[in-house]
Design a protein around this motif. Structure first.
Motif, PDB file in Angstrom:
ATOM      1  N   GLU A  52     -10.118   3.354  -9.354  1.00 57.39           N
ATOM      2  CA  GLU A  52      -9.385   4.119  -8.337  1.00 57.39           C
ATOM      3  C   GLU A  52      -9.318   3.366  -7.011  1.00 57.39           C
ATOM      4  O   GLU A  52      -8.290   3.366  -6.342  1.00 57.39           O
ATOM      5  CB  GLU A  52     -10.046   5.493  -8.135  1.00 57.39           C
ATOM      6  N   GLU A  53     -10.401   2.717  -6.648  1.00 55.55           N
ATOM      7  CA  GLU A  53     -10.395   1.997  -5.363  1.00 55.55           C
ATOM      8  C   GLU A  53      -9.574   0.718  -5.441  1.00 55.55           C
ATOM      9  O   GLU A  53      -8.970   0.299  -4.450  1.00 55.55           O
ATOM     10  CB  GLU A  53     -11.825   1.730  -4.895  1.00 55.55           C
ATOM     11  N   ARG A  56      -5.976   1.920  -5.180  1.00 54.78           N
ATOM     12  CA  ARG A  56      -5.692   2.333  -3.809  1.00 54.78           C
ATOM     13  C   ARG A  56      -5.389   1.119  -2.926  1.00 54.78           C
ATOM     14  O   ARG A  56      -4.556   1.176  -2.032  1.00 54.78           O
ATOM     15  CB  ARG A  56      -6.905   3.080  -3.246  1.00 54.78           C
ATOM     16  N   ALA A  57      -6.084   0.036  -3.181  1.00 54.64           N
ATOM     17  CA  ALA A  57      -5.913  -1.166  -2.357  1.00 54.64           C
ATOM     18  C   ALA A  57      -4.740  -2.024  -2.839  1.00 54.64           C
ATOM     19  O   ALA A  57      -4.543  -3.131  -2.352  1.00 54.64           O
ATOM     20  CB  ALA A  57      -7.209  -1.973  -2.340  1.00 54.64           C
ATOM     21  N   ALA A 173     -12.102  -2.579   0.244  1.00 51.84           N
ATOM     22  CA  ALA A 173     -12.107  -1.739  -0.962  1.00 51.84           C
ATOM     23  C   ALA A 173     -13.496  -1.778  -1.616  1.00 51.84           C
ATOM     24  O   ALA A 173     -13.986  -0.763  -2.112  1.00 51.84           O
ATOM     25  CB  ALA A 173     -11.047  -2.214  -1.955  1.00 51.84           C
ATOM     26  N   ASN A 176     -15.818   0.586   0.019  1.00 53.63           N
ATOM     27  CA  ASN A 176     -15.535   1.970  -0.381  1.00 53.63           C
ATOM     28  C   ASN A 176     -16.070   2.263  -1.782  1.00 53.63           C
ATOM     29  O   ASN A 176     -16.563   3.357  -2.044  1.00 53.63           O
ATOM     30  CB  ASN A 176     -14.033   2.238  -0.320  1.00 53.63           C
ATOM     31  N   ARG A 180     -18.877   5.199  -2.532  1.00 50.45           N
ATOM     32  CA  ARG A 180     -18.648   6.306  -3.469  1.00 50.45           C
ATOM     33  C   ARG A 180     -19.731   6.382  -4.530  1.00 50.45           C
ATOM     34  O   ARG A 180     -19.962   7.433  -5.117  1.00 50.45           O
ATOM     35  CB  ARG A 180     -17.285   6.142  -4.159  1.00 50.45           C
ATOM     36  N   PRO A 228     -11.281   5.694   2.557  1.00 47.66           N
ATOM     37  CA  PRO A 228     -10.049   5.438   1.795  1.00 47.66           C
ATOM     38  C   PRO A 228      -8.764   5.526   2.615  1.00 47.66           C
ATOM     39  O   PRO A 228      -7.742   5.007   2.211  1.00 47.66           O
ATOM     40  CB  PRO A 228     -10.063   6.538   0.728  1.00 47.66           C
ATOM     41  N   ASP A 229      -8.823   6.157   3.779  1.00 50.66           N
ATOM     42  CA  ASP A 229      -7.571   6.477   4.475  1.00 50.66           C
ATOM     43  C   ASP A 229      -7.100   5.434   5.471  1.00 50.66           C
ATOM     44  O   ASP A 229      -6.251   5.714   6.316  1.00 50.66           O
ATOM     45  CB  ASP A 229      -7.702   7.837   5.183  1.00 50.66           C
ATOM     46  N   TRP A 232      -3.663   0.454   4.318  1.00 50.77           N
ATOM     47  CA  TRP A 232      -3.867  -0.725   3.469  1.00 50.77           C
ATOM     48  C   TRP A 232      -2.810  -1.798   3.671  1.00 50.77           C
ATOM     49  O   TRP A 232      -3.011  -2.954   3.346  1.00 50.77           O
ATOM     50  CB  TRP A 232      -3.950  -0.316   1.990  1.00 50.77           C
TER      51      TRP A 232
END
Ligand code: ATP
Ligand code: MG
Length: 433
Positions: A52-53, A56-57, A173, A176, A180, A228-229, A232
């Motif tokens: 997921e990370e 996201r990146a 990333a 993060n 997590r 995460p916010d 990027w």
């Protein structure tokens, strides 16, 4: 869940002992493990957090084979250079294969087949795949295995400035990912070898049994992940600078004089740690010899700029246990717990207990908590010990006396706190957080 009361004598560190006792893994050969149901669930959860990370990146998942052609490694010049850690294999046509210790060559080969222009850049391709390194001393269970699961990402950019942006995305990333997983990871400067530059970092989590020694400014240790916010696509350099200007190095790169100059005595931390990730910019090291060329804006072909980014996924299972356990066993952070809650039936076959347990199991399942139902015919003491050992965050304990009074017992594994309360309230406490 083949749990063991005692740790086998050859397991030296607590994570290895607890993984064996909790029935997570079974050694098949030195440094080679089968993942049993509980271990596999945790491994998959960590994998999913990493996935997921990465997504996201801006990285894109692929899956490369474990078996690779030696000829690709001859192109990069690494086939001979890699040495005894590489497991070399011949197929029936007498062709040289190897079990991949990493995948720069394969991904470069994929890239050069499809991408020809700067217009298609940047790109970041990753996979989560088993690797094999014939380590001289496999030890500490999955911490240093021979076969191990790695997430490896590879970035492709037209120039160094753009490659630095790709590097920064992975740097943040990674922080993060570890946050997590409930871990405090310190990014430390790592050796870039003959390529030079400052773009290589290892990510180290603190643990007494770690194989690396780290020296770091305390502010860096306490600094949180960016979250995460962040934007990027935007300028990530300030967030990276904030973390890289503070002193942090592992043994090989450590410079005591610099450490003392850059951090006051009270701010200097020296500790042991485990390397759980490594990111690296290496320019055209593979793209030049393997001719992975892209046309730049001026129409001229140049070798693509690359970086690679590894996370030790299977090592992290052990790393999290090193960071989170007590005398009774493992304490999983909720993000990777193999089950969200355990329902312990203290008198299997008693109509009241069975009914409450089944209702609790259904409610927890419906809420997506993936509960474990212990309906074995065993002593309560054995059930408590096993549930503590495997580290499930919540225990919902259902015994005949409490059922007669319309209540259950709820135990929080991390705090040890126990409450007696009606089933509805217990379910609410678990599902609510
Ligand atoms: P180490 O210094 O621990 O031998 P490395 O520098 O050789 O590791 P990399 O090539 O950077 O490892 O691999 C990326 C990540 O894969 C490492 O940060 C580590 O978390 C993990 N890893 C490497 N080797 C092993 C192994 N033998 N068993 C389990 N995980 C490993
Ligand atoms: Mg490394």
């Amino acid at each position: 869940m083949p749990t063991l009361r005692d740790a086998p004598a050859d397991a030296q560190i607590v994570s290895h002992q607890l993984m064996l006792r909790a029935g997570m893994i079974r050694q098949e050969a030195a440094g080679i493990y089968a993942w049993l149901p509980l271990g596999l669930k945790v491994l998959k959860k960590i994998e999913q957090v990493v996935r997921e990370e990465m997504n996201r990146a801006g990285a894109v998942e692929i899956l490369m084979p474990t078996l690779q052609l030696a000829d690709l490694w001859r192109e990069s010049g690494r086939y001979e250079a890699y040495g005894e850690e590489m497991l070399r294999i011949k197929d029936r046509h007498d062709r040289d294969l190897l079990y991949g210790p990493t995948a720069e060559e394969v991904v470069t080969d994929i890239f050069r087949s499809y991408v020809k222009s700067y217009k298609d850049l940047p790109k970041n391709l990753y996979n989560i795949q088993w690797k094999f390194r014939d380590e001289r001393r496999p030890r500490f269970g999955v911490m240093r295995g021979r076969e191990f699961l790695m997430k490896d990402a590879y970035s492709f950019d037209i120039d160094e400035a753009s490659a630095r942006k790709s590097y920064n995305r992975m740097f943040l990333a990674y922080l993060n990912v570890y946050a997590r997983l409930g871990l405090k990871a310190i990014p430390v400067r790592a050796d870039t070898g003959p390529i030079g530059g400052d773009l290589s970092h290892e990510f180290i989590i603190l643990a007494e049994t770690g194989e690396s020694e780290v020296f770091a400014h305390r502010d860096l240790v306490e600094m949180g992940a960016p979250g995460p916010d962040i934007d990027w696509e935007g300028d990530l350099q300030p967030l990276v600078d904030q973390r890289t200007r503070l002193y942090a190095a592992s043994d090989e790169m450590h410079d005591q004089a610099r450490f003392e100059a850059e951090a006051a005595e009270g701010d200097r931390m020296t500790a042991r740690g485990i390397e759980v990730g490594h990111i690296f910019y290496f320019g055209t090291k593979y793209s030049a010899p393997m001719k992975a060329l892209v046309a730049g804006p001026d129409g001229k072909d140049v070798p693509v700029q690359m970086g690679s980014y590894g996370v030790g996924v299977s090592r992290l299972v052990a790393g999290i246990i090193e960071a989170s356990h007590d005398d009774a066993g493992i304490i999983w952070p909720a993000s990777v717990a193999p089950f969200g809650a355990a329902v312990l039936n203290l008198r299997v076959g008693d109509a009241g207990c069975d009914e409450i347990c089944e209702a609790a199991y259904k409610a927890l399942s419906d809420a997506g908590l993936d509960p474990l139902y212990d309906d074995r015919d065993d002593r309560p003491g054995a059930k408590f010990a096993a549930t503590d050992l495997v580290g499930i965050p919540w225990q919902l304990i259902v015994g005949p006396k409490a059922v007669a009074e319309g209540v259950v017992e709820l135990k929080n594994r991390a705090t040890g706190e126990r409450q007696t309360l009606p089933l509805d309230a217990a379910l609410k406490a678990i599902i609510g957080g």
